[in-house]
Design an enzyme around this catalytic site. Sequence first.
Site: not given
Ligand code: NAD
Length: 504
Positions: A154, A178, A181, A231, A286, A388
Amino acid sequence: MTDHDLPVVAHWFDGAAAPSASGRTAPVHNPATGAVRAHVALADQADVTAALASAGRGLAEWSAFSIAKRQSVMFAFRELLNARKGELARIITAEHGKVVSDAMGEIARGQEVVELACGFPHLIKGAFSENASNGVDVYSIKQPLGIVGIISPFNFPAMVPMWFFPVALAAGNAVIVKPSEKDPSASLWLAQLWKEAGLPDGAFTVLQGDKVAVDGLLHADEVQSISFVGSTPIAQYIYETASKNGKRVQALGGAKNHMLVLPDADLDLVADSAVNAGFGAAGERCMAVSVVLAVDPVADELIAKVAERIAKLRIGDGAADAEPDMGPLISAAHRDKVSSYVDVAEADGARIVVDGRGYTVDGREDGFFFGPTLLDEVPTTSRAYTEEIFGPVLSVVRVKTYEEGLALINSGEFGNGTAIFTNDGGAARRFQNEVQVGMIGINVPIPVPVAYHSFGGWKKSLFGDAKAYGVHGFDFFTREKAVTSRWLDPATHGGINLGFPQNS
Ligand code: NAD
């Protein structure tokens, strides 16, 4: 307006918005007001199948474009994006909450990758070795993978997809994006822009949804690779599942970034940088700095300077005409989680210098705001230090030496970004060599590499071998063939030979 009157953010199949087969939806909020602004479609397997068919049609047409024709579409997209990026920034602010200038910054960093990708012919041109053996030439060609999946978080609804899709498309692939959401509209806007740029329908397909959509892509034979950002637990799941299903995968995870401040550093620069990197985008980056390691004796003076700057920050609706410095968090649930980490730090003995819990903004009482928070003497055993937080919470940890600070950074489970602040070039050079982190700033707080380098961390911040964009990106989104060819010289035809090929 009732819930039924709200728009539904749809999929994008075959070059047009497409309603969902599933009937499942999730609310999309404006985090500054707390109101539901739309609902987003959540795919089921029938939607996944439709997305794959759309991308398959797009791939057939797009991969047959000549390099010159493909390049003209890339340039057209760049021009449209540059001319109209203000529209995209407003969409990001309305669904993510970050202030408009920060949304423009996110787009600018994504646009860099588009510009890199405009020069793609040079990056996919392969190599040629003439006369590797007598009469034999060897050459390599780089071909697209096919349909590639991009699953984004997000916090950067435009920039993170743009880390991947310009490179993937330039290399001749079709992409299925994708989006998160929580802020799904930016990807639809980008899809419309690709259409206007002349990309064949289907080559940029958007599949909205949650775990069902993700699992559909992870298990689809048609999908050749997965690029994921999110994450760490989900990144690990994606890496393991996609690999098991024979896909190429890069999965970027979470972070806990430290800033190491040596006693000779310019403390005004450090304080400005810590506030920028700790509280920009409300800490939902991040590459945000979440821990300042203050080497004795700088902590007291530095904390005073940071607190002084925090007092001047303006927090509010990122879309307001008088733009604030910092907007809200993404959701009420996330705000409460961030708040609970401050509770944990306090219970574990940290000193609360500035407390952002319970922060409200006049006229935006239902927004998901959390005030900038500064913690001192955070115990390194506390979950508030090890995990985090992903919010505007900056923790100061006092250390006696450079070595003690370095050891703390290297003992963490993440390795995304870090920074050292010092005027000692030798110390900085030693740090870049010794620290176990993928992206390093020297007197630079958020060292996101430019597009012609590559983005990615170490340890649990990146699963897989390929980073995002740059040369890594082009390697990831192409498959190489090596061709060994012999054209007989009519004058020296050698006859039949059953021996193993050797260079002679
Ligand atoms: P998230 O892991 O909750 O979601 C990321 C994506 O995975 C979304 O599209 C979501 O719909 C999907 N998703 C969520 N749960 C899932 C599941 N159980 N099974 C399959 N798909 C699933 O992350 P978020 O809250 O949207 O974003 C924040 C996180 O992203 C933080 O941890 C941040 O550090 C990380 N991030 C990392 C970088 C990097 O470059 N390393 C960059 C941006 C964000």
